[in-house]
Write an enzyme that holds these catalytic residues in place. Sequence first.
Site, short mmCIF file in Angstrom:
data_model
loop_
_atom_site.label_atom_id
_atom_site.label_comp_id
_atom_site.label_asym_id
_atom_site.label_seq_id
_atom_site.Cartn_x
_atom_site.Cartn_y
_atom_site.Cartn_z
N LYS A 113 0.82 -1.21 0.00
CA LYS A 113 0.00 0.00 0.00
C LYS A 113 0.86 1.26 0.00
O LYS A 113 0.54 2.24 -0.68
CB LYS A 113 -0.92 0.01 1.22
CG LYS A 113 -2.12 -0.92 1.08
CD LYS A 113 -2.97 -0.81 2.31
CE LYS A 113 -3.97 -1.93 2.45
NZ LYS A 113 -5.25 -1.69 1.82
N GLY A 158 -8.47 -7.13 3.46
CA GLY A 158 -9.60 -7.63 4.25
C GLY A 158 -9.84 -6.82 5.51
O GLY A 158 -10.43 -7.33 6.47
N GLY A 159 -9.40 -5.57 5.51
CA GLY A 159 -9.64 -4.69 6.67
C GLY A 159 -8.76 -5.03 7.87
O GLY A 159 -8.92 -4.44 8.94
N GLU A 183 -6.29 1.91 -3.26
CA GLU A 183 -5.38 0.84 -3.65
C GLU A 183 -5.85 0.23 -4.96
O GLU A 183 -6.95 0.52 -5.43
CB GLU A 183 -5.32 -0.25 -2.57
CG GLU A 183 -6.62 -0.98 -2.35
CD GLU A 183 -6.44 -2.23 -1.48
OE1 GLU A 183 -5.31 -2.64 -1.19
OE2 GLU A 183 -7.49 -2.82 -1.14
N ASN A 207 -6.45 -3.53 -6.77
CA ASN A 207 -6.46 -4.99 -6.63
C ASN A 207 -6.11 -5.60 -7.98
O ASN A 207 -6.78 -5.35 -8.98
CB ASN A 207 -7.82 -5.47 -6.15
CG ASN A 207 -8.05 -5.08 -4.69
OD1 ASN A 207 -7.10 -5.00 -3.91
ND2 ASN A 207 -9.28 -4.79 -4.34
N ARG A 248 -6.31 -8.40 -9.61
CA ARG A 248 -6.93 -9.71 -9.85
C ARG A 248 -8.40 -9.51 -10.19
O ARG A 248 -8.91 -8.40 -10.15
CB ARG A 248 -6.84 -10.53 -8.58
CG ARG A 248 -7.44 -9.73 -7.41
CD ARG A 248 -7.70 -10.52 -6.19
NE ARG A 248 -7.84 -9.67 -5.03
CZ ARG A 248 -8.97 -9.07 -4.63
NH1 ARG A 248 -10.06 -9.19 -5.35
NH2 ARG A 248 -9.00 -8.33 -3.54
#
Length: 463
Positions: free
Chosen positions: A118, A166-167, A290, A292, A294
């Site tokens: 990040k 996932g936080g 961010e 991702n 995928r």
Amino acid sequence: MKQIKKILVANRGEVAVRIIRAIREMDLKSAVVYSDADRDSLAVQLADEAYYIGPSPARDSYLKIKNIIEAAHLAGVDAVHPGYGFLAENPVFAEAVRSNGFIFIGPSTEAIKTMGCKLLSRSIMERAGVPVVPGAMAAIKDREDMFATARHIGYPLLLKSSGGGGGKGMRKVDSEKELARAYELARNESFSSFGTNTIYMEKYIKNPHHIEVQILADMLGTTVSLGERECSVQRRYQKLLEESPSPFLDHETRSRLAKIAIMAAKTVHYVNAGTVEFIVDENRNCYFLEMNTRLQVEHAVTEMVTGIDIVKEQIRIARGEPLSFTQDHVLSQGTAIECRIYAEDPDNNFMPSPGTVLGYHAPGGSGVRSDSGVFAGSDISFHYDPLISKLVTWGRTRDEGISRMKRALLEYKIEGVKTNIAYFSKILENGEFLSGNYTTSLVENMRLESAAAAAIPAYAQGD
Ligand code: ADP
């Protein structure tokens, strides 16, 4: 152009089924991996071939790079699709796939590495002129540095793990006196979840929207946006319901977001499918959160409004083909909504509720899509995420999409495990949700409202 005749699906559950379906529609062959718990899974039944990769705990099977590479050799595949979760954003896995002579259906190892951190992605994006969430560009060094940086950013702020997902490893800090303790907690959680204790700080944006843009990029340099998804219905920083288009965005902000997302992807020479996530504040200021690298869980929402099959495009891109459409051909029509149906207990703080599904009937009919790996008799294993299905509805208008979802939720029959189905019906009746201008505070607001209605103090609700 590269030949792909057979693909290994290195995943399980609904996403393995989703990918196998695309492979079959393209007249290609599929092989899927499975653990002990998944011997009789729907994915194993639907794939052309299935390869055992180890015991049920993910670290012994779905996270074991060596076993998956062996399965790829045994199956004689040309390519590997990682799905989402597990090894999908692991650069070591992508590299292992490639160095063993297989095509990795995803971006370059370098892009995965850059966007997987990040902090690194924040600074690369900032340098490229992409607006990022205000905050630090370096990790917390020591106590003194921590307090000084926090004072500079101002409260409330958010502590984040550079390896986060996932936080996890994230802590909101409202005042200076909470900082040291929150830092300890974030660091410990980050270390146990991601093996790193690199923590940094961001300004906490009040009442934000989480809005993300789906992009596709081919190897010939074309990058397109498939529009956005509003993902502000969240619990514990995790998405519960997503919709496209975002009812909050106006035309100007929508095209600005798409432009920024394409710029972000191009900055790291991104190829294949990816999602650029943004925080959007109440004044519609957009900040990069961010990327991702995928296929995203909620990709089906975009597929419903655009008619584009993202997994098939991923495979075409991996073969070196140009995208099968241009930006001008991307037309978003109507509204699509997704509910993540989980085996979890609404009466026990939404804790996972694994077990055997004794009866199962998924809804159908016009404008309804149910992506699932579950059937009557299958086990929801405690070893994995207890996702039962992704229920998606489409309507010509937002109202129609919502009515269809309400109707579909009523049709859904799942016996043997507890589910969050009834909770979604409540969301779909909520005035704030219906207004279209809801933020990531929606779920907490609902909790407070129902606590007030029940005249029970909020602190006694156990959430
Ligand atoms: P993870 O990778 O762990 O999912 P993200 O950075 O994607 O973490 O953030 C997850 C969620 O946390 C977001 O969707 C949003 O609800 C909340 N969030 C993240 N950063 C901020 C911020 N700076 N201010 C307010 N909320 C935030």
